[in-house]
Design a protein around this motif. Sequence first.
Motif, PDB file in Angstrom:
ATOM      1  N   ARG A  20       0.849  -1.211   0.000  1.00 40.83           N
ATOM      2  CA  ARG A  20       0.000   0.000   0.000  1.00 40.83           C
ATOM      3  C   ARG A  20       0.876   1.248   0.000  1.00 40.83           C
ATOM      4  NH1 ARG A  20      -5.085   2.526   0.818  1.00 40.83           N
ATOM      5  NH2 ARG A  20      -5.921   0.579   0.042  1.00 40.83           N
ATOM      6  N   GLU A  76      -3.787  -1.362  -5.623  1.00 42.52           N
ATOM      7  CA  GLU A  76      -4.707  -1.738  -6.704  1.00 42.52           C
ATOM      8  C   GLU A  76      -4.093  -2.820  -7.592  1.00 42.52           C
ATOM      9  OE1 GLU A  76      -6.288   1.595  -8.833  1.00 42.52           O
ATOM     10  OE2 GLU A  76      -7.390   2.299  -7.063  1.00 42.52           O
ATOM     11  N   ALA A  83      -9.476   0.050   7.077  1.00 41.17           N
ATOM     12  CA  ALA A  83      -9.381   0.981   5.945  1.00 41.17           C
ATOM     13  C   ALA A  83     -10.535   1.956   6.088  1.00 41.17           C
ATOM     14  CB  ALA A  83      -9.500   0.197   4.639  1.00 41.17           C
ATOM     15  N   THR A  84     -10.358   3.196   5.693  1.00 41.55           N
ATOM     16  CA  THR A  84     -11.509   4.111   5.729  1.00 41.55           C
ATOM     17  C   THR A  84     -12.535   3.570   4.732  1.00 41.55           C
ATOM     18  OG1 THR A  84     -10.737   5.512   3.944  1.00 41.55           O
ATOM     19  CG2 THR A  84     -10.004   6.104   6.183  1.00 41.55           C
ATOM     20  N   GLU A 106     -13.914   5.048   2.461  1.00 41.95           N
ATOM     21  CA  GLU A 106     -13.587   5.591   1.127  1.00 41.95           C
ATOM     22  C   GLU A 106     -12.440   4.791   0.490  1.00 41.95           C
ATOM     23  OE1 GLU A 106     -14.035   7.467   3.935  1.00 41.95           O
ATOM     24  OE2 GLU A 106     -16.041   8.084   3.281  1.00 41.95           O
ATOM     25  N   ASP A 107     -11.398   4.508   1.282  1.00 43.78           N
ATOM     26  CA  ASP A 107     -10.266   3.740   0.737  1.00 43.78           C
ATOM     27  C   ASP A 107     -10.702   2.330   0.348  1.00 43.78           C
ATOM     28  OD1 ASP A 107      -8.515   5.821   0.986  1.00 43.78           O
ATOM     29  OD2 ASP A 107      -7.601   5.117   2.856  1.00 43.78           O
ATOM     30  N   ALA A 128     -12.751   2.381  -2.802  1.00 45.09           N
ATOM     31  CA  ALA A 128     -11.944   2.619  -4.010  1.00 45.09           C
ATOM     32  C   ALA A 128     -11.346   1.304  -4.513  1.00 45.09           C
ATOM     33  CB  ALA A 128     -10.837   3.629  -3.707  1.00 45.09           C
ATOM     34  N   ILE A 129     -10.871   0.470  -3.599  1.00 42.41           N
ATOM     35  CA  ILE A 129     -10.330  -0.825  -4.037  1.00 42.41           C
ATOM     36  C   ILE A 129     -11.463  -1.727  -4.550  1.00 42.41           C
ATOM     37  CG2 ILE A 129      -9.124  -2.933  -3.330  1.00 42.41           C
ATOM     38  CD1 ILE A 129      -7.167  -0.683  -3.391  1.00 42.41           C
TER      39      ILE A 129
END
Length: 249
Positions: free
Chosen positions: A133, A139, A177-178, A180-181, A184-185
């Motif tokens: 990360r 990703e 993880a937030t 949002e994070d 995203a993944i």
Amino acid sequence: MRNYYIAGNWKMHKTRAEAAALAGELVSGLKDGKHKYLVAPSFTLLETVAPLVKGTNIRLGAQNMAAEEQGAHTGETSVLQLKDLGVQTVILGHSERRHLYKEDDALINKKVKLALQHGLEAILCIGELLEEREAGKAEAVCERQTVKGLEGIPASSLSGIVLAYEPVWAIGTGKTATPEDADAIHACVRNVIAKLYGQAEADKIIIQYGGSVKADNAARLMSKENIDGALVGGAALKAESFVPIAKFG
Ligand code: PEP
């Protein structure tokens, strides 16, 4: 419309008596639950837990299985043996299997294919290490694990696959993880599925999040567009912590 899927991975915890007590509490605590549920006890507990969850809204899962159907594989557990106990789902490629027991993408892919061949649902776990990360590779790692984990699996079998994104640095650490994070993944992984199988399949596939999910962060995680459930470790060991996650919202 994707239905939320909340799974509890009991890891290497509990005796038969403790497992029976927890399964009983979950059956009554979740009987009016609206989502899809699963418990994954150790192999030695499956025979105890199977009759308790049979006919309820809780599926029976295993935490791993051998890549071969049967034979001279000391210490391994076969898909045939799991099915014989009533197992419906198997968790494959969990980060503890990848990193502590050195399972690679090719081995995990072999297991996924064998599970599907025998009609088991497979939860394919993916997720990056902290250093990956920090190097901006989260990703790419998740894309590689998804593509290689699903190699050779046709679209017609994809309904038997659930993905679980579990950033390794968030598992059992109290760090989450937030939303949002994580989302995203999940979006990136859904896009990988779209490229491999088309948008309709990508829209259908369930992608769970795992990594220190608790009652107080579950609803926020689940509110994200691409997060369709949770794979829960530590908080799955007690009904009082798992039931509120399973009934989030
Ligand atoms: C897991 O084991 O898959 C997991 C996510 O564990 P925890 O919830 O304890 O982080």
